[in-house]
Design a protein around this motif. Structure first.
Motif, mmCIF file in Angstrom:
data_model
loop_
_atom_site.group_PDB
_atom_site.id
_atom_site.type_symbol
_atom_site.label_atom_id
_atom_site.label_comp_id
_atom_site.label_asym_id
_atom_site.label_seq_id
_atom_site.Cartn_x
_atom_site.Cartn_y
_atom_site.Cartn_z
ATOM 1 N N ASP A 1 -6.201 5.680 -0.862
ATOM 2 C CA ASP A 1 -6.989 6.901 -0.994
ATOM 3 C C ASP A 1 -6.553 7.897 0.071
ATOM 4 O OD1 ASP A 1 -8.913 8.800 -1.510
ATOM 5 O OD2 ASP A 1 -10.589 7.596 -0.760
ATOM 6 N N LEU A 2 -6.167 9.092 -0.343
ATOM 7 C CA LEU A 2 -5.733 10.126 0.602
ATOM 8 C C LEU A 2 -6.870 11.061 1.019
ATOM 9 C CD1 LEU A 2 -2.228 11.069 -0.876
ATOM 10 C CD2 LEU A 2 -2.748 9.607 1.088
ATOM 11 N N ALA A 3 -8.098 10.772 0.570
ATOM 12 C CA ALA A 3 -9.240 11.623 0.918
ATOM 13 C C ALA A 3 -9.398 11.828 2.426
ATOM 14 C CB ALA A 3 -10.522 11.068 0.308
ATOM 15 N N ALA B 1 0.856 -1.186 0.000
ATOM 16 C CA ALA B 1 0.000 0.000 0.000
ATOM 17 C C ALA B 1 0.893 1.238 0.000
ATOM 18 C CB ALA B 1 -0.906 -0.012 1.228
ATOM 19 N N VAL B 2 0.677 2.118 -0.983
ATOM 20 C CA VAL B 2 1.517 3.311 -1.124
ATOM 21 C C VAL B 2 0.656 4.574 -1.109
ATOM 22 C CG1 VAL B 2 1.525 3.178 -3.670
ATOM 23 C CG2 VAL B 2 3.328 4.454 -2.505
ATOM 24 N N MET C 1 0.085 10.974 8.221
ATOM 25 C CA MET C 1 -1.009 10.970 7.244
ATOM 26 C C MET C 1 -0.971 9.698 6.407
ATOM 27 S SD MET C 1 -1.319 14.899 5.949
ATOM 28 C CE MET C 1 0.200 15.722 6.416
ATOM 29 N N ALA C 2 0.209 9.275 5.998
ATOM 30 C CA ALA C 2 0.345 8.034 5.216
ATOM 31 C C ALA C 2 -0.138 6.845 6.040
ATOM 32 C CB ALA C 2 1.789 7.840 4.783
ATOM 33 N N THR D 1 0.705 14.687 -13.036
ATOM 34 C CA THR D 1 1.956 14.001 -12.705
ATOM 35 C C THR D 1 1.764 13.075 -11.510
ATOM 36 O OG1 THR D 1 3.175 15.917 -13.538
ATOM 37 C CG2 THR D 1 4.409 14.337 -12.215
ATOM 38 N N THR D 2 1.009 13.514 -10.523
ATOM 39 C CA THR D 2 0.709 12.672 -9.355
ATOM 40 C C THR D 2 -0.045 11.425 -9.795
ATOM 41 O OG1 THR D 2 0.628 14.635 -7.945
ATOM 42 C CG2 THR D 2 -0.396 12.625 -7.078
ATOM 43 N N ARG D 3 -1.039 11.614 -10.653
ATOM 44 C CA ARG D 3 -1.830 10.495 -11.176
ATOM 45 C C ARG D 3 -0.928 9.530 -11.967
ATOM 46 N NH1 ARG D 3 -5.753 13.437 -12.292
ATOM 47 N NH2 ARG D 3 -5.053 14.144 -14.319
ATOM 48 N N GLU D 4 -0.029 10.070 -12.777
ATOM 49 C CA GLU D 4 0.886 9.246 -13.569
ATOM 50 C C GLU D 4 1.768 8.383 -12.663
ATOM 51 O OE1 GLU D 4 2.771 8.022 -17.259
ATOM 52 O OE2 GLU D 4 0.858 8.924 -16.751
ATOM 53 N N LEU D 5 2.290 8.986 -11.590
ATOM 54 C CA LEU D 5 3.102 8.218 -10.633
ATOM 55 C C LEU D 5 2.301 7.065 -10.034
ATOM 56 C CD1 LEU D 5 4.980 11.079 -8.766
ATOM 57 C CD2 LEU D 5 6.058 9.208 -10.024
ATOM 58 N N ALA D 6 1.084 7.359 -9.600
ATOM 59 C CA ALA D 6 0.240 6.323 -8.983
ATOM 60 C C ALA D 6 -0.075 5.203 -9.977
ATOM 61 C CB ALA D 6 -1.052 6.939 -8.447
#
Length: 189
Positions: free
Chosen positions: A84-86, A39-40, A108-109, A66-71
């Motif tokens: 999910d970081l919501a 889990a990342v 937070m992580a 870019t964040t979406r591309e990394l994920a």
């Protein structure tokens, strides 16, 4: 083969449950060893802009893309599963730059259920000269496990996405211990 009576099954059921609950903390370590995706928490890409230039109108889209591309690339490897970081979105917004918050992102992580986290910084020196640094950090150990950097040309969403793709494919997912780290020391606490 002996038959088990319903009463015998009911006797063993609580014992099996108790054993499973006691082994639960070991599940994360076991899943990583067994090849299950870790889990990342893929934190939003941050810009450290020392160019003195005004940010482009599409900076928000560039960060999100870019964040979406990394994920997507990390998940596509089968080694990671983005969380999910919501649930921590408000705290994340209030924290300011993650590389300056003294490690506040680790909690937070953890809250989001992540075993590892990515922190990404694009250091923009001018419209044409920038570098992207990505660190993957083990949340429990508070230790960088993979990192890399790449230069990019152009302050565009496409340049950032291509840099992220290069880093994931050629550096972050390459677990060859003979390849040295390509990034600067981690500033994130």
């Amino acid at each position: 083969m002996t038959k088990t009576t319903p009463a015998a099954r009911l006797f063993w059921l609580p014992l099996a449950f108790a054993a499973a609950v006691q082994c639960w903390p070991l599940a994360g370590a076991w899943s990583a060893e067994a090849g299950f995706p870790r889990a990342v928490a893929v934190f939003p890409v941050e810009f450290a802009d020392t160019s003195g230039e005004a940010p482009g109108a599409g900076r928000g889209g560039q960060v999100a893309g870019t964040t979406r591309e990394l994920a997507v690339l990390l998940e596509g490897s089968g080694k990671y599963r983005a969380v999910d970081l919501a649930p921590v979105r408000q705290r994340l917004s209030a924290a300011g730059p993650l590389h300056l918050c003294g490690g506040c992102w680790l909690d937070m992580a953890r809250e989001a259920g992540a075993e590892v986290a990515t922190v990404t910084i694009v250091h923009k020196m001018s419209t044409l000269v920038a570098s992207m640094h990505v660190w993957i950090v083990d949340v429990a150990a508070r230790r960088v496990i993979r990192d890399g950097a790449v230069s990019l040309r152009g302050d565009t969403a496409e340049a950032s996405r291509r840099a992220a793709g290069y880093l994931v494919r050629n550096v972050l997912l390459n677990e060859d211990p003979s390849r040295p780290s390509l990034s600067s020391p981690f500033p994130g606490g």
